[in-house]
Design a protein around this motif. Structure first.
Motif, PDB file in Angstrom:
ATOM      1  N   SER A   1       0.714  -1.224  -0.048  1.00  0.00           N
ATOM      2  CA  SER A   1      -0.021   0.041   0.081  1.00  0.00           C
ATOM      3  C   SER A   1       0.919   1.230  -0.044  1.00  0.00           C
ATOM      4  N   GLU A   2       2.152   1.269   0.262  1.00  0.00           N
ATOM      5  CA  GLU A   2       2.783   2.153   0.393  1.00  0.00           C
ATOM      6  C   GLU A   2       3.737   2.473  -0.790  1.00  0.00           C
ATOM      7  N   THR A   3       3.838   1.499  -1.882  1.00  0.00           N
ATOM      8  CA  THR A   3       4.754   1.350  -3.155  1.00  0.00           C
ATOM      9  C   THR A   3       3.760   1.940  -4.200  1.00  0.00           C
ATOM     10  N   MET A   4       4.482   2.741  -5.165  1.00  0.00           N
ATOM     11  CA  MET A   4       4.076   3.029  -6.386  1.00  0.00           C
ATOM     12  C   MET A   4       5.149   2.939  -7.516  1.00  0.00           C
ATOM     13  N   ARG A   5       4.586   3.031  -8.853  1.00  0.00           N
ATOM     14  CA  ARG A   5       5.566   2.909  -9.826  1.00  0.00           C
ATOM     15  C   ARG A   5       6.373   4.235  -9.626  1.00  0.00           C
ATOM     16  N   LEU A   6       7.754   3.821 -10.001  1.00  0.00           N
ATOM     17  CA  LEU A   6       8.807   4.770  -9.994  1.00  0.00           C
ATOM     18  C   LEU A   6       8.436   6.081 -11.088  1.00  0.00           C
ATOM     19  N   SER A   7       7.838   5.917 -12.238  1.00  0.00           N
ATOM     20  CA  SER A   7       7.327   6.825 -13.077  1.00  0.00           C
ATOM     21  C   SER A   7       6.167   7.827 -12.418  1.00  0.00           C
ATOM     22  N   LYS A   8       5.336   6.980 -11.971  1.00  0.00           N
ATOM     23  CA  LYS A   8       4.299   7.891 -11.110  1.00  0.00           C
ATOM     24  C   LYS A   8       5.038   8.696  -9.957  1.00  0.00           C
ATOM     25  N   ARG A   9       5.795   8.147  -9.108  1.00  0.00           N
ATOM     26  CA  ARG A   9       6.508   9.083  -8.066  1.00  0.00           C
ATOM     27  C   ARG A   9       7.176  10.211  -8.763  1.00  0.00           C
TER      28      ARG A   9
END
Length: 108
Positions: free
Chosen positions: A6-14
Motif C-alpha cells: 500500500s506504500e509503494t507506487m511505480r517509479l514513473s508515477k512518483r
C-alpha cells in the motif's frame, strides 16, 4: 527493509508527483538508464516508496531544461490537435511574431 504494497507506487508515477517530469518522460529516462533509486540504476516498472531517493543524471536534466511550456487560450474555430475539415489547428496560432519578449530561454 520490507515495503508494504500500500506504500509503494511505480517509479514513473512518483517522479511525476515530484514534478521531475511526466510519467511518459520518466519511462523514457528509466529505459535510457538515466534514473537511479537509492544509488542503483532503475528498471522500468520498478516500485518505490516516498522514502526512496530518486536521482536523474545530467542527460535527463538537460532534456528537461530544453523544454518549454506554451499557454494558449484556444479560440473557437480551432482544434487542439491536427487540423480537420473546416477547422485550423491551434498550433498555427503559435508564431515568432507572438513570442513573449520577456522569454530569456533563447528557444525560438
Amino acid at each position: 527493509m520490507q515495503n508494504n504494497d500500500s506504500e509503494t507506487m511505480r517509479l514513473s508515477k512518483r517522479m511525476a508527483q515530484l514534478g521531475l517530469c511526466s510519467r511518459r518522460e520518466a519511462d523514457s529516462y528509466i529505459e535510457q538508464g538515466w534514473v537511479k533509486v537509492n544509488g542503483q540504476t532503475a528498471v522500468l516498472g520498478q516500485k518505490v516508496t516516498e522514502r526512496d531517493r530518486i536521482d536523474l543524471n545530467k542527460q535527463a536534466h538537460g532534456k528537461q531544461a530544453a523544454r518549454v511550456t506554451i499557454l494558449l487560450n484556444k479560440p473557437v474555430g480551432y482544434v487542439s490537435a491536427q487540423a480537420e475539415k473546416g477547422y485550423k489547428s491551434a498550433a498555427e496560432l503559435i508564431t515568432a511574431d507572438n513570442h513573449w519578449e520577456g522569454d530569456d530561454s533563447r528557444i525560438p
